[in-house]
Design a protein around this motif. Structure first.
Motif, PDB file in Angstrom:
ATOM      1  N   LEU A  84     122.025  14.543  59.159  1.00  0.00           N
ATOM      2  CA  LEU A  84     120.701  14.599  59.780  1.00  0.00           C
ATOM      3  C   LEU A  84     119.621  15.029  58.786  1.00  0.00           C
ATOM      4  N   ILE A  85     119.841  16.136  58.107  1.00  0.00           N
ATOM      5  CA  ILE A  85     118.788  16.683  57.243  1.00  0.00           C
ATOM      6  C   ILE A  85     118.559  15.820  56.007  1.00  0.00           C
ATOM      7  N   ILE A  86     119.622  15.492  55.284  1.00  0.00           N
ATOM      8  CA  ILE A  86     119.468  14.696  54.058  1.00  0.00           C
ATOM      9  C   ILE A  86     118.858  13.321  54.349  1.00  0.00           C
ATOM     10  N   PRO A  87     119.358  12.576  55.340  1.00  0.00           N
ATOM     11  CA  PRO A  87     118.723  11.277  55.622  1.00  0.00           C
ATOM     12  C   PRO A  87     117.252  11.399  56.026  1.00  0.00           C
ATOM     13  N   THR A  88     116.910  12.461  56.746  1.00  0.00           N
ATOM     14  CA  THR A  88     115.518  12.669  57.141  1.00  0.00           C
ATOM     15  C   THR A  88     114.662  12.936  55.908  1.00  0.00           C
ATOM     16  N   MET A  89     115.161  13.755  54.997  1.00  0.00           N
ATOM     17  CA  MET A  89     114.441  14.039  53.755  1.00  0.00           C
ATOM     18  C   MET A  89     114.329  12.782  52.894  1.00  0.00           C
ATOM     19  N   ALA A  90     115.402  12.005  52.831  1.00  0.00           N
ATOM     20  CA  ALA A  90     115.447  10.823  51.963  1.00  0.00           C
ATOM     21  C   ALA A  90     114.454   9.747  52.387  1.00  0.00           C
ATOM     22  N   ALA A  91     113.991   9.805  53.618  1.00  0.00           N
ATOM     23  CA  ALA A  91     113.020   8.822  54.098  1.00  0.00           C
ATOM     24  C   ALA A  91     111.666   8.978  53.412  1.00  0.00           C
ATOM     25  N   ASN A  92     111.458  10.101  52.738  1.00  0.00           N
ATOM     26  CA  ASN A  92     110.193  10.360  52.049  1.00  0.00           C
ATOM     27  C   ASN A  92     110.445  10.365  50.542  1.00  0.00           C
ATOM     28  N   ARG A  93     109.815   9.448  49.835  1.00  0.00           N
ATOM     29  CA  ARG A  93     110.041   9.318  48.388  1.00  0.00           C
ATOM     30  C   ARG A  93     109.709  10.585  47.613  1.00  0.00           C
TER      31      ARG A  93
END
Length: 114
Positions: A84-93
């Motif tokens: 949840l956290i990593i994919p959410t963060m990864a959405a922002n370059r």
């Protein structure tokens, strides 16, 4: 305010709300971790790192902190970080460097604690 909503969902033992508010909180912090002074909040990256550190936990068995709990609402914190956290963060370059660091730390912690 999002921190309060995350904490409230935890107190109410609502897994779905906890995940939803946690994702919103991470999205908010990530959106403020950039180079654009109009949207940047100086402490956002530090707060995001602190959050990730809490979900990673101790990096080795010898440094196990007796106060760290590996689960929240019966869900592995590391699983929440990975799914949840990593994919959410990864959405922002603008957070890609931090994402890479967190993934490395998570993998290191998981290898050492097996």
């Amino acid at each position: 305010h999002l921190e309060v909503l995350v904490a409230g969902a935890s107190i109410l033992k609502s897994e779905a709300e906890y995940k939803s508010w946690l994702a919103a909180y991470v999205r908010h912090l990530t959106s403020e971790c950039g180079d654009d002074p109009r949207t940047m909040f100086v402490g956002a990256e530090a707060q995001l790192r602190e959050l990730c550190d809490e979900f990673i936990g101790p990096l080795s068995l010898s440094s196990t902190n007796s106060t760290w709990e590996s689960e929240v609402l019966g869900i592995s914190k590391r699983k929440l970080l990975r799914e949840l956290i990593i994919p959410t963060m990864a959405a922002n370059r603008s957070a890609q460097r931090l994402v890479s660091e967190v993934v490395e730390l998570l993998e290191s912690a998981e290898k050492r604690n097996k």
